[in-house]
Motif scaffolding. Structure first.
Motif, PDB file in Angstrom:
ATOM      1  N   VAL A  36       0.843  -1.206   0.000  1.00 31.34           N
ATOM      2  CA  VAL A  36       0.000   0.000   0.000  1.00 31.34           C
ATOM      3  C   VAL A  36       0.876   1.252   0.000  1.00 31.34           C
ATOM      4  O   VAL A  36       0.617   2.210  -0.743  1.00 31.34           O
ATOM      5  CB  VAL A  36      -0.941   0.006   1.219  1.00 31.34           C
ATOM      6  CG1 VAL A  36      -1.638   1.354   1.353  1.00 31.34           C
ATOM      7  CG2 VAL A  36      -1.979  -1.112   1.102  1.00 31.34           C
ATOM      8  N   LEU A  37       1.929   1.245   0.806  1.00 37.70           N
ATOM      9  CA  LEU A  37       2.845   2.387   0.850  1.00 37.70           C
ATOM     10  C   LEU A  37       3.564   2.559  -0.488  1.00 37.70           C
ATOM     11  O   LEU A  37       3.794   3.683  -0.942  1.00 37.70           O
ATOM     12  CB  LEU A  37       3.869   2.190   1.973  1.00 37.70           C
ATOM     13  CG  LEU A  37       3.311   2.201   3.393  1.00 37.70           C
ATOM     14  CD1 LEU A  37       4.397   1.840   4.404  1.00 37.70           C
ATOM     15  CD2 LEU A  37       2.714   3.559   3.735  1.00 37.70           C
ATOM     16  N   MET A  38       3.926   1.443  -1.119  1.00 39.37           N
ATOM     17  CA  MET A  38       4.583   1.497  -2.425  1.00 39.37           C
ATOM     18  C   MET A  38       3.653   2.096  -3.477  1.00 39.37           C
ATOM     19  O   MET A  38       4.052   2.894  -4.316  1.00 39.37           O
ATOM     20  CB  MET A  38       5.038   0.094  -2.825  1.00 39.37           C
ATOM     21  CG  MET A  38       5.779   0.015  -4.166  1.00 39.37           C
ATOM     22  SD  MET A  38       4.682  -0.211  -5.594  1.00 39.37           S
ATOM     23  CE  MET A  38       4.083  -1.885  -5.320  1.00 39.37           C
ATOM     24  N   TRP A  39       2.367   1.723  -3.417  1.00 40.07           N
ATOM     25  CA  TRP A  39       1.402   2.203  -4.399  1.00 40.07           C
ATOM     26  C   TRP A  39       0.975   3.646  -4.145  1.00 40.07           C
ATOM     27  O   TRP A  39       0.391   4.289  -5.014  1.00 40.07           O
ATOM     28  CB  TRP A  39       0.160   1.297  -4.385  1.00 40.07           C
ATOM     29  CG  TRP A  39       0.317   0.054  -5.209  1.00 40.07           C
ATOM     30  CD1 TRP A  39       0.449  -1.230  -4.771  1.00 40.07           C
ATOM     31  CD2 TRP A  39       0.340  -0.021  -6.636  1.00 40.07           C
ATOM     32  NE1 TRP A  39       0.578  -2.097  -5.819  1.00 40.07           N
ATOM     33  CE2 TRP A  39       0.511  -1.380  -6.986  1.00 40.07           C
ATOM     34  CE3 TRP A  39       0.242   0.924  -7.657  1.00 40.07           C
ATOM     35  CZ2 TRP A  39       0.577  -1.808  -8.314  1.00 40.07           C
ATOM     36  CZ3 TRP A  39       0.311   0.499  -8.974  1.00 40.07           C
ATOM     37  CH2 TRP A  39       0.474  -0.846  -9.288  1.00 40.07           C
ATOM     38  N   TRP A  40       1.243   4.152  -2.940  1.00 42.06           N
ATOM     39  CA  TRP A  40       0.724   5.474  -2.571  1.00 42.06           C
ATOM     40  C   TRP A  40       1.168   6.563  -3.544  1.00 42.06           C
ATOM     41  O   TRP A  40       0.378   7.453  -3.906  1.00 42.06           O
ATOM     42  CB  TRP A  40       1.157   5.829  -1.152  1.00 42.06           C
ATOM     43  CG  TRP A  40       0.522   7.107  -0.676  1.00 42.06           C
ATOM     44  CD1 TRP A  40       1.073   8.349  -0.644  1.00 42.06           C
ATOM     45  CD2 TRP A  40      -0.827   7.260  -0.200  1.00 42.06           C
ATOM     46  NE1 TRP A  40       0.167   9.270  -0.169  1.00 42.06           N
ATOM     47  CE2 TRP A  40      -1.002   8.623   0.112  1.00 42.06           C
ATOM     48  CE3 TRP A  40      -1.880   6.372   0.001  1.00 42.06           C
ATOM     49  CZ2 TRP A  40      -2.199   9.116   0.606  1.00 42.06           C
ATOM     50  CZ3 TRP A  40      -3.070   6.874   0.493  1.00 42.06           C
ATOM     51  CH2 TRP A  40      -3.216   8.230   0.789  1.00 42.06           C
ATOM     52  N   THR A  41       2.406   6.533  -3.973  1.00 38.42           N
ATOM     53  CA  THR A  41       2.915   7.554  -4.891  1.00 38.42           C
ATOM     54  C   THR A  41       2.120   7.595  -6.192  1.00 38.42           C
ATOM     55  O   THR A  41       1.916   8.666  -6.773  1.00 38.42           O
ATOM     56  CB  THR A  41       4.406   7.293  -5.204  1.00 38.42           C
ATOM     57  OG1 THR A  41       5.159   7.414  -3.995  1.00 38.42           O
ATOM     58  CG2 THR A  41       4.950   8.280  -6.225  1.00 38.42           C
ATOM     59  N   LEU A  42       1.646   6.443  -6.645  1.00 36.23           N
ATOM     60  CA  LEU A  42       0.938   6.358  -7.922  1.00 36.23           C
ATOM     61  C   LEU A  42      -0.573   6.517  -7.786  1.00 36.23           C
ATOM     62  O   LEU A  42      -1.237   6.993  -8.705  1.00 36.23           O
ATOM     63  CB  LEU A  42       1.245   5.011  -8.596  1.00 36.23           C
ATOM     64  CG  LEU A  42       2.730   4.750  -8.896  1.00 36.23           C
ATOM     65  CD1 LEU A  42       2.920   3.329  -9.401  1.00 36.23           C
ATOM     66  CD2 LEU A  42       3.245   5.748  -9.928  1.00 36.23           C
ATOM     67  N   ILE A  43      -1.117   6.116  -6.632  1.00 35.05           N
ATOM     68  CA  ILE A  43      -2.574   6.109  -6.453  1.00 35.05           C
ATOM     69  C   ILE A  43      -3.057   7.286  -5.615  1.00 35.05           C
ATOM     70  O   ILE A  43      -4.250   7.574  -5.587  1.00 35.05           O
ATOM     71  CB  ILE A  43      -3.028   4.785  -5.781  1.00 35.05           C
ATOM     72  CG1 ILE A  43      -2.568   3.605  -6.620  1.00 35.05           C
ATOM     73  CG2 ILE A  43      -4.543   4.717  -5.614  1.00 35.05           C
ATOM     74  CD1 ILE A  43      -3.180   3.545  -7.998  1.00 35.05           C
TER      75      ILE A  43
END
Length: 303
Positions: free
Chosen positions: A163-170
């Motif tokens: 979730v933290l990894m995806w945060w930048t994109l989402i």
């Protein structure tokens, strides 16, 4: 099919986990429905967001509690499919399914504020891909698969870091997403590169790496955590994981690595297209905003 007929309904569909996922989904609809008026600036949630959340929950359930999860204990290919669905497909769908006002309420809770550092692009990418790669070291993987509590905790940790990894994109918060289109593009490629060594290790290994899929005794012990009954009975009935595998153990391992990398490429390629599309729209919007202003000034000067 693939040996699923040998297992009970409980083994295949994990009723307790299914009940938990249904409860979470019901809670989501209650919060965005009857309870939404208790949140500041709440507004009706579009159907698209609801569909995204439900799809994310279905995919996460199938990967962690449904038949795919069981197949992940008999074939390495399905194990990698489970990992891809759990951490590359489900998280962005769930994140996009939460409305902005609900995200603000969640992030306002004090403990979540401490995660801001870990959501920084490079930090998040390194942590998630590092944990994922570390998990697939043979000794680590077999240990985690044979220790139920460690297994569950590690999977939860992987989900949080995903979730933290995806945060930048989402990032669904207007005004908070300051990452440029170019930076997002670089971030996508960074994630693709960081996962490549682990997949390469698996794909090009000259022999089976994981005892969970090659040693019948280790396999039976690991299976004991996802099926009911005495694990020793599994050995008596099937002799080991090769009974269920339609490929050799080595080929299954290689295909698993390819499946993981292939799914990652598809997911990030689609995300790259999304980034370019939004980047293009933003650039055109800025140009359209500038042109009318210039025309307006010219008209005033003529007057």
């Amino acid at each position: 099919m693939l040996g699923l007929e040998y297992f009970s309904f409980s083994d295949l569909f994990s009723p307790i986990f299914l009940a938990f996922m249904l409860l979470v989904t019901a809670a989501y609809f209650v919060v965005i429905g009857p309870l939404s008026e208790k949140f500041a600036d709440s507004e009706p949630v579009p159907f698209g967001k609801k569909l995204s959340f439900v799809c994310g929950m279905v995919i996460l359930y199938l990967a962690q509690g449904g038949p795919i999860n069981l197949l992940g204990h008999t074939m390495f290919t399905f194990h990698m499919a489970t990992m891809a669905l759990s951490y590359l497909v489900a998280p962005p769908l769930l994140m996009m399914g939460l409305p902005t006002w609900l995200w603000r309420a969640i992030l306002a809770v004090n403990p979540f504020k401490k995660f801001s550092f870990f959501a920084r692009p490079v930090v998040a990418a390194v942590i998630f891909n590092g944990l994922f790669s570390f998990y697939h070291f043979p000794a680590v993987h077999d240990y985690v698969m044979l220790h139920f509590t460690v297994h569950r905790l590690y999977y939860v940790l992987l989900f949080v870091t995903a979730v933290l990894m995806w945060w930048t994109l989402i990032n669904p918060l207007p005004g908070k997403n300051k990452t440029s289109g170019l930076a997002k593009t670089g971030y996508i490629f960074l994630n693709m590169v960081l996962l490549t060594p682990a997949c390469g290790l698996i794909i090009f290994a000259i022999k089976p790496l994981y005892a969970t899929y090659s040693d019948p005794n280790v396999w039976a012990q690991a299976m004991g955590y996802c099926v009911t009954g005495d694990p020793s009975k599994l050995l008596e009935a099937f002799g080991g994981p090769t009974f269920f595998n339609i490929m050799s153990t080595k080929v299954d391992q290689q295909v698993g690595g390819i499946v993981m990398k292939f799914i990652q490429e598809i997911i990030f390629a689609s995300m790259l297209a999304r980034v370019f599309y939004r980047w293009y729209k933003d650039e055109n919007k800025e140009e359209n905003d500038v042109v009318p202003a210039e025309l307006g000034e010219g008209s005033l000067n003529q007057v």
